[in-house]
Structures are given as C-alpha cells and as structure tokens.
Design a protein around this motif. Structure first.
Motif, short mmCIF file in Angstrom:
data_model
loop_
_atom_site.label_atom_id
_atom_site.label_comp_id
_atom_site.label_asym_id
_atom_site.label_seq_id
_atom_site.Cartn_x
_atom_site.Cartn_y
_atom_site.Cartn_z
N LYS A 1 67.03 59.43 84.00
CA LYS A 1 67.48 59.21 82.62
C LYS A 1 66.68 58.12 81.92
O LYS A 1 66.24 58.29 80.79
N TYR A 2 66.51 57.00 82.58
CA TYR A 2 65.81 55.90 81.95
C TYR A 2 64.31 56.18 81.84
O TYR A 2 63.66 55.74 80.90
N PHE A 3 63.76 56.93 82.77
CA PHE A 3 62.35 57.29 82.69
C PHE A 3 62.08 58.22 81.51
O PHE A 3 61.16 58.02 80.73
N VAL A 4 62.91 59.25 81.38
CA VAL A 4 62.74 60.21 80.28
C VAL A 4 63.05 59.53 78.94
O VAL A 4 62.36 59.76 77.94
N GLY A 5 64.05 58.67 78.92
CA GLY A 5 64.41 57.97 77.69
C GLY A 5 63.36 56.98 77.24
O GLY A 5 63.27 56.64 76.06
N ALA A 6 62.55 56.49 78.17
CA ALA A 6 61.52 55.50 77.83
C ALA A 6 60.25 56.12 77.27
O ALA A 6 59.37 55.40 76.81
N ILE A 7 60.13 57.42 77.31
CA ILE A 7 58.91 58.09 76.84
C ILE A 7 58.61 57.78 75.37
O ILE A 7 57.48 57.43 75.03
N PRO A 8 59.59 57.88 74.44
CA PRO A 8 59.26 57.54 73.04
C PRO A 8 58.84 56.08 72.86
O PRO A 8 57.95 55.78 72.06
N MET A 9 59.46 55.18 73.62
CA MET A 9 59.07 53.76 73.51
C MET A 9 57.66 53.56 74.03
O MET A 9 56.89 52.77 73.48
N ALA A 10 57.28 54.28 75.07
CA ALA A 10 55.92 54.19 75.59
C ALA A 10 54.91 54.75 74.58
O ALA A 10 53.81 54.21 74.43
N ILE A 11 55.29 55.81 73.89
CA ILE A 11 54.40 56.39 72.88
C ILE A 11 54.21 55.42 71.71
O ILE A 11 53.09 55.23 71.22
N VAL A 12 55.29 54.76 71.27
CA VAL A 12 55.17 53.78 70.19
C VAL A 12 54.30 52.61 70.66
O VAL A 12 53.45 52.12 69.90
N ALA A 13 54.48 52.16 71.89
CA ALA A 13 53.63 51.08 72.41
C ALA A 13 52.17 51.53 72.46
O ALA A 13 51.26 50.75 72.15
N GLY A 14 51.93 52.79 72.83
CA GLY A 14 50.58 53.32 72.83
C GLY A 14 49.98 53.38 71.43
O GLY A 14 48.80 53.08 71.23
N LEU A 15 50.79 53.77 70.44
CA LEU A 15 50.30 53.80 69.06
C LEU A 15 49.96 52.41 68.56
O LEU A 15 48.95 52.21 67.86
N ILE A 16 50.78 51.43 68.91
CA ILE A 16 50.49 50.05 68.51
C ILE A 16 49.22 49.56 69.19
O ILE A 16 48.37 48.92 68.56
N GLY A 17 49.07 49.87 70.48
CA GLY A 17 47.85 49.48 71.19
C GLY A 17 46.62 50.15 70.62
O GLY A 17 45.57 49.52 70.49
N TYR A 18 46.73 51.42 70.26
CA TYR A 18 45.61 52.14 69.65
C TYR A 18 45.22 51.51 68.32
O TYR A 18 44.04 51.31 68.04
N ALA A 19 46.23 51.19 67.50
CA ALA A 19 45.93 50.58 66.20
C ALA A 19 45.31 49.21 66.38
O ALA A 19 44.41 48.83 65.63
#
Length: 121
Positions: free
Chosen positions: A61-79
């Motif tokens: 549950k926590y792994f699947v739920g953390a996917i959007p937060m990881a994507i947002v962190a990736g977008l911030i890192g990319y920017a």
C-alpha cells in the motif's frame, strides 16, 4: 490506541494531492486550459487511485501510494538539474518599482527651491 488508519489517511491525502498536481499538469499539456475537462478528470483520477491503493495488498500500500510523490520529486529534480529552475522560484522575482519623477506644480517648485536655497532639502 491504533494510529495505523490515521497515518494511512494522512499519507493517502498527501499522495492524492501529488496525483492531482500531476494530472492537472498533464491536462494542461494535452488539452490546454479546458476547465470542464479539469473538473472531470482530476477528481476521477484521484478517487480511482485512492480506491486502487486501498485494494492493494497491505505490504504494498505505501509503495504504490508513494508513486505520485516520487514522480513529483522527479519533476522537481528534472526542473532543477536540467532546466536550471531554482526550487523555490526566482530569487529576484520582486523587482523594484520604477516610479516616474514626481511632477511639482509651479507653487510647489518655488517652495522646494526656497527650501533648497535655505539648505533644508
């Protein structure tokens, strides 16, 4: 007292906000500024994701739920690393206001000249 459900709901709220941000950005990129598409797809995606996280096995549950937060962190890192956009926004975003020189009337100009002549600027 059992706080597992409380922590899960807080985690799911943060994850849902991250997913709403991702879906909103995707809608802006794909459809442009269409308010009715935003009002339909963003809640639909968030509610569907929340139900999906709830039916996943307890171990994941926590792994699947953390996917959007990881994507947002990736977008911030990319920017930050590839587009050179500071994380907090522009540091010099507040620019000084350029005001035109104040225009004095003839009477006011005489008063200011008299003060300057007396040395009281």
């Amino acid at each position: 007292m059992n706080y597992d459900m409380f922590f899960f709901l807080v985690f799911l709220s943060i994850s849902s906000f991250a997913l709403a941000f991702i879906v909103y950005i995707a809608i802006l990129k794909i459809f442009g500024d269409k308010r009715w598409i935003e009002m339909i797809l963003v809640p639909l995606a968030v509610v569907g994701f929340d139900f999906f996280v709830m039916i996943v096995e307890n171990e994941y549950k926590y792994f699947v739920g953390a996917i959007p937060m990881a994507i947002v962190a990736g977008l911030i890192g990319y920017a930050y690393f590839f587009k050179n956009i500071p994380v907090g926004g522009e540091d010099n975003s507040v620019q000084p206001i350029n005001r035109d020189e104040k225009k004095y009337s003839a009477k006011s100009a005489r008063i200011h000249a008299a003060r300057a002549k007396r040395g009281k600027d």
